[in-house]
Design a protein around this motif. Structure first.
Motif, PDB file in Angstrom:
ATOM      1  N   LEU A  50       0.834  -1.205   0.000  1.00 56.95           N
ATOM      2  CA  LEU A  50       0.000   0.000   0.000  1.00 56.95           C
ATOM      3  C   LEU A  50       0.861   1.243   0.000  1.00 56.95           C
ATOM      4  O   LEU A  50       1.857   1.335   0.710  1.00 56.95           O
ATOM      5  N   THR A  51       0.449   2.220  -0.786  1.00 52.99           N
ATOM      6  CA  THR A  51       1.218   3.459  -0.930  1.00 52.99           C
ATOM      7  C   THR A  51       0.636   4.545  -0.024  1.00 52.99           C
ATOM      8  O   THR A  51      -0.504   4.445   0.437  1.00 52.99           O
ATOM      9  N   PRO A  52       1.385   5.615   0.227  1.00 55.50           N
ATOM     10  CA  PRO A  52       0.841   6.743   1.013  1.00 55.50           C
ATOM     11  C   PRO A  52      -0.429   7.335   0.421  1.00 55.50           C
ATOM     12  O   PRO A  52      -1.289   7.823   1.154  1.00 55.50           O
ATOM     13  N   LYS A  53      -0.556   7.280  -0.916  1.00 53.36           N
ATOM     14  CA  LYS A  53      -1.776   7.817  -1.532  1.00 53.36           C
ATOM     15  C   LYS A  53      -3.020   7.066  -1.073  1.00 53.36           C
ATOM     16  O   LYS A  53      -4.093   7.644  -0.899  1.00 53.36           O
ATOM     17  N   PHE A  54      -2.875   5.732  -0.888  1.00 51.31           N
ATOM     18  CA  PHE A  54      -4.009   4.941  -0.428  1.00 51.31           C
ATOM     19  C   PHE A  54      -4.441   5.391   0.966  1.00 51.31           C
ATOM     20  O   PHE A  54      -5.642   5.582   1.231  1.00 51.31           O
ATOM     21  N   TYR A  55      -3.477   5.565   1.875  1.00 54.82           N
ATOM     22  CA  TYR A  55      -3.829   5.972   3.232  1.00 54.82           C
ATOM     23  C   TYR A  55      -4.437   7.379   3.248  1.00 54.82           C
ATOM     24  O   TYR A  55      -5.368   7.673   4.013  1.00 54.82           O
ATOM     25  N   PHE A  56      -3.941   8.250   2.387  1.00 52.91           N
ATOM     26  CA  PHE A  56      -4.500   9.600   2.311  1.00 52.91           C
ATOM     27  C   PHE A  56      -5.948   9.554   1.805  1.00 52.91           C
ATOM     28  O   PHE A  56      -6.844  10.216   2.362  1.00 52.91           O
ATOM     29  N   ALA A  57      -6.163   8.737   0.745  1.00 47.10           N
ATOM     30  CA  ALA A  57      -7.525   8.619   0.210  1.00 47.10           C
ATOM     31  C   ALA A  57      -8.463   7.994   1.237  1.00 47.10           C
ATOM     32  O   ALA A  57      -9.631   8.388   1.368  1.00 47.10           O
ATOM     33  N   LEU A  58      -7.939   7.009   2.006  1.00 45.24           N
ATOM     34  CA  LEU A  58      -8.760   6.348   3.014  1.00 45.24           C
ATOM     35  C   LEU A  58      -9.185   7.327   4.115  1.00 45.24           C
ATOM     36  O   LEU A  58     -10.361   7.379   4.494  1.00 45.24           O
ATOM     37  N   THR A  59      -8.261   8.104   4.612  1.00 45.47           N
ATOM     38  CA  THR A  59      -8.587   9.037   5.690  1.00 45.47           C
ATOM     39  C   THR A  59      -9.495  10.160   5.203  1.00 45.47           C
ATOM     40  O   THR A  59     -10.392  10.607   5.930  1.00 45.47           O
ATOM     41  N   VAL A  60      -9.273  10.641   3.977  1.00 47.89           N
ATOM     42  CA  VAL A  60     -10.147  11.693   3.436  1.00 47.89           C
ATOM     43  C   VAL A  60     -11.567  11.174   3.267  1.00 47.89           C
ATOM     44  O   VAL A  60     -12.549  11.849   3.599  1.00 47.89           O
ATOM     45  N   THR A  61     -11.681   9.934   2.724  1.00 48.74           N
ATOM     46  CA  THR A  61     -13.013   9.346   2.524  1.00 48.74           C
ATOM     47  C   THR A  61     -13.730   9.143   3.850  1.00 48.74           C
ATOM     48  O   THR A  61     -14.926   9.464   3.983  1.00 48.74           O
ATOM     49  N   SER A  62     -13.041   8.620   4.838  1.00 49.97           N
ATOM     50  CA  SER A  62     -13.674   8.400   6.139  1.00 49.97           C
ATOM     51  C   SER A  62     -14.063   9.722   6.789  1.00 49.97           C
ATOM     52  O   SER A  62     -15.118   9.829   7.437  1.00 49.97           O
TER      53      SER A  62
ATOM     54  N   PHE B  80     -14.917  12.453   5.157  1.00 48.24           N
ATOM     55  CA  PHE B  80     -16.071  12.946   4.406  1.00 48.24           C
ATOM     56  C   PHE B  80     -17.355  12.231   4.832  1.00 48.24           C
ATOM     57  O   PHE B  80     -18.402  12.866   5.068  1.00 48.24           O
ATOM     58  N   ILE B  81     -17.267  10.886   4.954  1.00 43.87           N
ATOM     59  CA  ILE B  81     -18.459  10.112   5.331  1.00 43.87           C
ATOM     60  C   ILE B  81     -18.908  10.458   6.746  1.00 43.87           C
ATOM     61  O   ILE B  81     -20.115  10.666   7.010  1.00 43.87           O
ATOM     62  N   SER B  82     -17.963  10.528   7.680  1.00 48.43           N
ATOM     63  CA  SER B  82     -18.335  10.879   9.053  1.00 48.43           C
ATOM     64  C   SER B  82     -18.873  12.301   9.130  1.00 48.43           C
ATOM     65  O   SER B  82     -19.760  12.595   9.942  1.00 48.43           O
ATOM     66  N   GLY B  83     -18.367  13.188   8.260  1.00 46.16           N
ATOM     67  CA  GLY B  83     -18.899  14.550   8.214  1.00 46.16           C
ATOM     68  C   GLY B  83     -20.338  14.571   7.742  1.00 46.16           C
ATOM     69  O   GLY B  83     -21.177  15.301   8.290  1.00 46.16           O
ATOM     70  N   LEU B  84     -20.664  13.772   6.737  1.00 46.34           N
ATOM     71  CA  LEU B  84     -22.045  13.679   6.263  1.00 46.34           C
ATOM     72  C   LEU B  84     -22.970  13.148   7.354  1.00 46.34           C
ATOM     73  O   LEU B  84     -24.092  13.640   7.543  1.00 46.34           O
TER      74      LEU B  84
ATOM     75  N   PHE C 205     -11.333  13.719  14.048  1.00 45.80           N
ATOM     76  CA  PHE C 205     -10.185  12.828  14.155  1.00 45.80           C
ATOM     77  C   PHE C 205      -9.742  12.332  12.783  1.00 45.80           C
ATOM     78  O   PHE C 205      -8.538  12.334  12.456  1.00 45.80           O
ATOM     79  N   SER C 206     -10.703  11.911  11.949  1.00 48.80           N
ATOM     80  CA  SER C 206     -10.338  11.403  10.624  1.00 48.80           C
ATOM     81  C   SER C 206      -9.808  12.528   9.731  1.00 48.80           C
ATOM     82  O   SER C 206      -8.917  12.315   8.901  1.00 48.80           O
ATOM     83  N   ALA C 207     -10.338  13.762   9.913  1.00 52.13           N
ATOM     84  CA  ALA C 207      -9.815  14.892   9.145  1.00 52.13           C
ATOM     85  C   ALA C 207      -8.368  15.200   9.555  1.00 52.13           C
ATOM     86  O   ALA C 207      -7.522  15.522   8.705  1.00 52.13           O
ATOM     87  N   MET C 208      -8.081  15.064  10.850  1.00 50.68           N
ATOM     88  CA  MET C 208      -6.714  15.291  11.317  1.00 50.68           C
ATOM     89  C   MET C 208      -5.771  14.227  10.751  1.00 50.68           C
ATOM     90  O   MET C 208      -4.640  14.527  10.338  1.00 50.68           O
ATOM     91  N   LEU C 209      -6.219  12.962  10.719  1.00 47.10           N
ATOM     92  CA  LEU C 209      -5.397  11.899  10.134  1.00 47.10           C
ATOM     93  C   LEU C 209      -5.116  12.164   8.654  1.00 47.10           C
ATOM     94  O   LEU C 209      -4.012  11.930   8.166  1.00 47.10           O
ATOM     95  N   ALA C 210      -6.168  12.654   7.945  1.00 47.73           N
ATOM     96  CA  ALA C 210      -5.978  12.963   6.526  1.00 47.73           C
ATOM     97  C   ALA C 210      -4.944  14.059   6.338  1.00 47.73           C
ATOM     98  O   ALA C 210      -4.087  14.000   5.442  1.00 47.73           O
TER      99      ALA C 210
END
Length: 479
Positions: A8-20, A22-26, A453-458
Motif C-alpha cells: 500500500l502506498t501513502p496515496k491509499f492511506y490519504f484517500a482512506l482518511t479523506v473518505t472516512s 467525508f463520510i463521518s462529516g455527512l 479525528f479522521s480529518a486530522m489523520l488525513a
C-alpha cells in the motif's frame, strides 16, 4: 497481511482518511439536522427501535404521549400533564388576515395540521344528523370537508342559491372570501340575521325528538360563533366599547359555553380600553384554582400587579433596600406566569420575532406564547416599566425550579411533549422555542469527534506520508 500492507502506498492511506472524514462529516450533518428538526438522535432512535429487539434487548417503551385533540373540557388538567390542542380564542380571519400575509410575503402562515383541526372543528360545530333534511346544509356539510379554499367558497354560494338564509354559508364567506374586516363584518351580519331566525325555530321544537335537540345544539353553536366573530370585527375596527358589550352579553346569554374562552377576548378588549378595574374583576372570576389556566390569565394577572410598582421600580434600589410587599407580589406573579408558559417573555421583550398566531394553540407551548404576545405586547408596552420589571425578574423562575421536567412549583411539571405539537402547529419558517433546552445527544458528539479525528489523520497523512504509513502498519500488526 504483512505483504498486502507493504504494497500500500501513502496515496491509499490519504484517500482512506479523506473518505472516512467525508463520510463521518455527512453523518454528523445529518444527525445535527435530524436533532434540530425532530429533537432526537437518528442513530439512537434507530438502535432503540429496531436493533435492540433484533439482538434480544428489552425495549423500554416510554409512556404513550397524550393524543392531540381540540379540547372542549378540562376537568383534570391540574392533576396531570398533557398535550391538548385548543382552539385559539383570538384566531385571525383567513381571507382578511392570513391570506393577505401570504400575498405579501409568499409564506403560508398556517400549517396543514392546524387547518385540518379547524376543518374538524367546523364539522363538529356547524353540522348535525338532520342536515340531510335541508339541501343547503347538505351542501355545507360537504363544503367544510373540502381542502381547496375556492371549492369551499363555491359550495357556500351553491348553498345560498338553495337557501338564502343559510347562516353557515355566510360564515364561510366571511372567514375565507372577505379580504377586509369590513367585508367580513357584512357577511357575519347576514349570518346573524339568518342564524337568529333558525335558532328561534329550533328552540320551539327542540323537545320533540333527539334529532331536534341535536339541531338546536348546532344552531346554538352557529349563533355563538357568529356573535363572537362580530365582536372581534368590532374590536379590530376600533369600536372597542361595542365589542366589550357584545362579549359580555354573549357570556350572559350562554354561560354554559365558558369552555370557548370568550373571557380571553374580553380581557384583551378591556386592556385596550385601559379599564384595569374591569380586567381585575374578570380575572377574579376566571383565575380560580379549579379552573384551567392560560397564558392570557397568568400574564394578565402579572401585568396588573406589575402596573402597581413598575413605574418606580429600580433593580439597584431594590437590591439595596429589599423588595416591598407590592413588589414581592408582582415578582411572584411574574414567576407564576413564567412557570406556566416559559416561552412568553422572549416575545414580550422582543428577543424573538413574532409570527401570525395559529388557529389552534397548545397551552404552555410556544404556539400559545406566540398567540398571547401577538395581541398583548402593546398592553405591556403601554404600562411604563412593566417590561423592565419582567426583564429583571423572569429568569429567576428557572432558579426556583431547576428541573422543570421532573417537578413543578405552582403547576404540574412542564410537559415534555409540547415541542412536537408546536412544530405541527407553527409554520416551518418559524424557529420553535424549546424548553427546557435539550442537551446534544451522544451520537452528535461522537460523529463530530470522529469527523475531526479522521480529518486530522488525513491532514497528517498528506503532510507526513512516510511516517503515517509506518504508523498505520505498526498499528495493524499490533492489532
Amino acid at each position: 497481511v504483512t505483504v498486502f500492507l507493504s504494497t500500500l502506498t501513502p496515496k491509499f492511506y490519504f484517500a482512506l482518511t479523506v473518505t472516512s472524514s467525508f463520510i463521518s462529516g455527512l453523518i454528523f450533518v445529518f444527525e445535527w439536522w435530524h436533532f434540530r428538526k425532530y429533537g432526537t438522535s437518528f442513530i439512537e432512535q434507530v438502535s432503540v427501535s429496531h436493533l435492540r429487539p433484533l439482538i434480544g434487548g428489552v425495549e423500554n417503551s416510554p409512556p404513550a404521549p397524550a393524543a392531540f385533540s381540540a379540547g372542549e373540557n378540562e376537568t383534570s388538567r391540574q392533576n396531570m400533564p398533557e398535550c391538548k390542542v385548543w382552539r385559539n380564542p383570538l384566531n385571525l380571519f383567513r381571507g382578511a388576515e392570513y391570506s393577505r400575509y401570504m400575498w405579501v410575503t409568499g409564506k403560508e402562515p398556517l400549517t396543514y395540521y392546524d387547518m385540518n383541526l379547524s376543518a374538524q372543528d367546523h364539522q363538529n360545530f356547524f353540522t348535525c344528523d338532520t342536515d340531510a333534511l335541508r339541501p343547503s346544509d347538505t351542501v355545507m356539510q360537504k363544503a367544510w370537508r373540502e381542502r381547496n379554499p375556492q371549492a369551499r367558497i363555491k359550495a357556500a354560494y351553491q348553498a345560498l342559491e338553495l337557501n338564502n338564509d343559510c347562516a353557515t354559508a355566510y360564515v364561510l364567506l366571511a372567514e375565507e372570501e372577505a379580504t377586509t374586516i369590513v367585508d367580513a363584518e357584512k357577511y357575519f351580519k347576514q349570518a346573524l340575521k339568518a342564524g337568529e331566525m333558525i335558532y328561534r325555530k329550533s328552540q320551539n321544537c327542540h323537545s320533540q325528538s333527539p334529532q331536534h335537540e341535536a339541531q338546536l345544539r348546532r344552531d346554538t353553536n352557529v349563533l355563538v360563533y357568529v356573535k363572537r366573530r362580530l365582536a372581534m370585527c368590532a374590536r379590530k375596527l376600533g369600536r372597542i366599547r361595542e365589542a366589550v358589550k357584545m362579549m359580555r352579553d354573549l357570556m350572559k346569554e350562554f354561560p354554559l359555553l365558558s369552555m370557548l374562552n370568550i373571557h380571553e377576548n374580553l380581557l384583551e378588549a378591556l386592556l385596550e380600553l385601559q379599564a384595569y378595574a374591569d380586567v381585575q374583576a374578570v380575572l377574579a372570576k376566571y383565575d380560580d384554582i379549579s379552573l384551567p389556566k392560560s397564558a392570557a390569565i397568568c400574564y394578565t394577572a402579572a401585568l396588573l400587579k406589575a402596573r402597581a410598582v413598575s413605574e418606580r421600580f429600580s433593580p439597584e434600589t431594590a437590591s439595596k433596600r429589599g423588595l416591598s410587599t407590592a413588589e414581592i407580589n408582582a415578582v411572584e406573579a411574574i414567576h407564576r406566569a413564567v412557570e406556566f408558559n416559559p416561552h412568553v417573555p422572549k416575545y414580550l421583550l422582543e428577543m424573538k420575532s413574532l409570527v401570525l398566531p395559529p388557529e389552534h394553540i397548545l397551552k404552555r407551548g410556544d404556539s400559545e406564547a406566540v398567540a398571547y404576545a401577538f395581541f398583548h405586547l402593546q398592553h405591556w408596552k403601554r404600562i411604563e416599566g412593566a417590561l423592565n420589571l419582567l426583564h429583571c425578574t423572569w429568569e429567576g423562575t428557572f432558579r426556583m425550579i431547576p428541573y422543570p421536567l421532573e417537578k413543578g412549583h405552582l403547576f404540574y411539571p412542564y410537559p415534555s411533549c409540547t415541542e412536537t405539537a408546536d412544530r405541527e402547529l407553527l409554520p416551518t419558517f418559524h424557529e420553535v422555542s424549546v424548553y427546557p433546552q435539550k442537551e446534544l445527544p451522544f451520537f452528535i458528539h461522537f460523529t463530530a469527534g470522529l469527523c475531526s479525528f479522521s480529518a486530522m489523520l488525513a491532514l497528517l497523512t498528506h503532510q507526513f506520508p512516510e511516517l503515517m504509513v509506518i504508523f498505520a502498519k505498526a498499528v495493524s500488526i499490533v492489532s
